[in-house]
Design an enzyme around this catalytic site. Sequence first.
Site, PDB file in Angstrom:
ATOM      1  N   LYS A  80       0.850  -1.191   0.000  1.00  0.00           N
ATOM      2  CA  LYS A  80       0.000   0.000   0.000  1.00  0.00           C
ATOM      3  C   LYS A  80       0.883   1.237   0.000  1.00  0.00           C
ATOM      4  O   LYS A  80       1.834   1.342   0.784  1.00  0.00           O
ATOM      5  CB  LYS A  80      -0.866  -0.014   1.246  1.00  0.00           C
ATOM      6  CG  LYS A  80      -1.565   1.305   1.500  1.00  0.00           C
ATOM      7  CD  LYS A  80      -2.710   1.146   2.440  1.00  0.00           C
ATOM      8  CE  LYS A  80      -2.407   1.687   3.789  1.00  0.00           C
ATOM      9  NZ  LYS A  80      -3.603   1.796   4.619  1.00  0.00           N
TER      10      LYS A  80
HETATM   11  C1  R5P Z   1      -2.528   4.278   8.610  1.00  0.00           C
HETATM   12  O1  R5P Z   1      -2.931   4.932   9.544  1.00  0.00           O
HETATM   13  C2  R5P Z   1      -3.300   3.223   8.122  1.00  0.00           C
HETATM   14  O2  R5P Z   1      -2.626   2.145   7.594  1.00  0.00           O
HETATM   15  C3  R5P Z   1      -4.456   3.611   7.220  1.00  0.00           C
HETATM   16  O3  R5P Z   1      -5.165   2.450   7.031  1.00  0.00           O
HETATM   17  C4  R5P Z   1      -4.072   4.178   5.879  1.00  0.00           C
HETATM   18  O4  R5P Z   1      -3.349   5.355   6.009  1.00  0.00           O
HETATM   19  C5  R5P Z   1      -5.284   4.338   4.946  1.00  0.00           C
HETATM   20  O5  R5P Z   1      -6.195   5.190   5.432  1.00  0.00           O
HETATM   21  P1  R5P Z   1      -6.421   6.645   4.828  1.00  0.00           P
HETATM   22  O6  R5P Z   1      -7.115   6.437   3.499  1.00  0.00           O
HETATM   23  O7  R5P Z   1      -7.288   7.330   5.810  1.00  0.00           O
HETATM   24  O8  R5P Z   1      -5.090   7.285   4.638  1.00  0.00           O
END
Ligand code: R5P
Length: 271
Positions: free
Chosen positions: A172
């Site tokens: 990711k």
């Molecule tokens: C980090 O805080 C996490 O892995 C979140 O799941 C990630 O950042 C995705 O969430 P967002 O779309 O709110 O950035």
Amino acid sequence: MDWGMQNRLSNIIKPDTGRTVMLAVDHGYFLGPTTGLEAPGKTVEPLLEYADTLMLTRGVLRSCVDPNTDVPIVLRVSGGTSILGNLANEGLTVSMKDAVRLNVSGVALSIFVGDALEKQSLLNMAKLVDEATEYGIPTLAVTAVGKEMVRDARYLGLACRIAAELGVQFVKTYYCDGFEKIIENCPVPVVIAGGKKIPEADALKLAYNGIKKGAVGVDMGRNIFQSEHPVPMIRAVREVVHNNMTAKKALDLYETLAEEEKKKSRRKSKN
Ligand code: R5P
């Protein structure tokens, strides 16, 4: 890839489109009671039917999510730090035995390439890959969490490639200029995070651009659950991800669904 690993991965990245809408609600692991997640169970419940995967911590999973759900789980298994300390100083927080007990389809941890603690986070990741592979569970590497992290193609490309080299099944990262370069240089599927809440039009553009340039989906949190209309938003995101809907059309869809939602709640409050 062995059968169990492939099967779990196909719970996450849907084989019919090769894409995924992951709903990320794991923020509390270092942010505590994040806006929109004060009562995570309540936030998640109406969104579940539109999520291909739910990404969260074991505490919230156990206490707030109905175990009868058929939504595949990607479990955050790193942490041990808070927004008040050094985020990069994470360790593994869940045993593989517990991950199996929770019947997860994947495990996720953050890596902090470029930080003084990069070695620690990368070795944690390698250890997790070893342990998860033993059980046929895919590992997701989360890159560049934390506001001090640079988010350009050079840095994100470096982090994604290192994660892939060390054996994760998917990564990711953040969308950025030159995103296609990251994809070209990363041999495993990449999903994009949504990041801080931005206007719906911009979040849908972000998703559209990410998909167009080769991401297999989104792992989106705040831009869904902090939207004024989370269900219309996740439904619009789904169209972009699975049906290549343009950002403009997806915004129209979001607005139509949001209008319907408002009408419904007005009717309810009259009765
Ligand atoms: C980090 O805080 C996490 O892995 C979140 O799941 C990630 O950042 C995705 O969430 P967002 O779309 O709110 O950035």
